[in-house]
Scaffold this motif. Structure first.
Motif, PDB file in Angstrom:
ATOM      1  N   SER A  10       0.831  -1.199   0.000  1.00  0.00           N
ATOM      2  CA  SER A  10       0.000   0.000   0.000  1.00  0.00           C
ATOM      3  C   SER A  10       0.871   1.256   0.000  1.00  0.00           C
ATOM      4  N   LEU A  11       1.908   1.278   0.814  1.00  0.00           N
ATOM      5  CA  LEU A  11       2.817   2.436   0.850  1.00  0.00           C
ATOM      6  C   LEU A  11       3.566   2.597  -0.468  1.00  0.00           C
ATOM      7  N   LYS A  14       1.171   4.038  -3.148  1.00  0.00           N
ATOM      8  CA  LYS A  14       0.505   5.305  -2.847  1.00  0.00           C
ATOM      9  C   LYS A  14       1.020   6.406  -3.775  1.00  0.00           C
ATOM     10  N   ARG A  15       0.071   7.148  -4.337  1.00  0.00           N
ATOM     11  CA  ARG A  15       0.436   8.244  -5.252  1.00  0.00           C
ATOM     12  C   ARG A  15       0.517   9.555  -4.494  1.00  0.00           C
TER      13      ARG A  15
END
Length: 139
Positions: A10-11, A14-15
């Motif tokens: 997820s990290l 991440k945009r």
């Protein structure tokens, strides 16, 4: 373990929030008119070409795409003024031909996306563009 893998992923995915573009004034009309008997394709081609001349800051935010039908959709004038999008600069094979009508120049600043001879490419691109984050749409 799976929870940590998901958190790391997820990290990694991440945009960053892109900076919002400044607003531009869209003209209510253009100073040129069109005849009563004109096809919608011809009107669109002329409008885009005129938009680049009358409101370049607005035209810079317009992207067109077509599946190998530039001449029949009357996008030639627009493409001559704005170019065809490409990841990088590409060789202009007919640059020495001064009599060519369409100046097909491909670079990262182009405003037209050419999709080749495949209408399914058009459907896929339009659906992707429709789901792309736009910096405020839908909020």
């Amino acid at each position: 373990m799976e929870e940590r893998a998901c958190a790391r992923t997820s990290l990694r995915l991440k945009r960053r929030q892109p900076a919002l573009a400044s607003s531009v004034q869209i003209p209510a009309s253009l100073p040129w008119g069109y005849g009563d008997r004109i096809s919608t394709q011809a009107a669109l081609g002329r409008f885009l070409s005129d938009l680049k001349r009358a409101a370049p800051e607005v035209a810079h935010r317009v992207v067109t795409c077509s599946p190998d039908v530039v001449s029949s959709t009357n996008l030639g004038g627009w493409i001559n003024k704005t170019g065809v999008w490409s990841v990088g600069e590409r060789r202009v094979w007919f640059a020495e031909d001064l009599e060519r009508i369409l100046r097909w120049i491909e670079n990262s600043e182009g405003r037209h996306i050419e999709l080749g001879i495949a209408e399914t490419n058009l459907v896929g691109l339009v659906s992707e563009l429709g789901t792309t984050w736009s910096g405020g749409a839908g909020r």
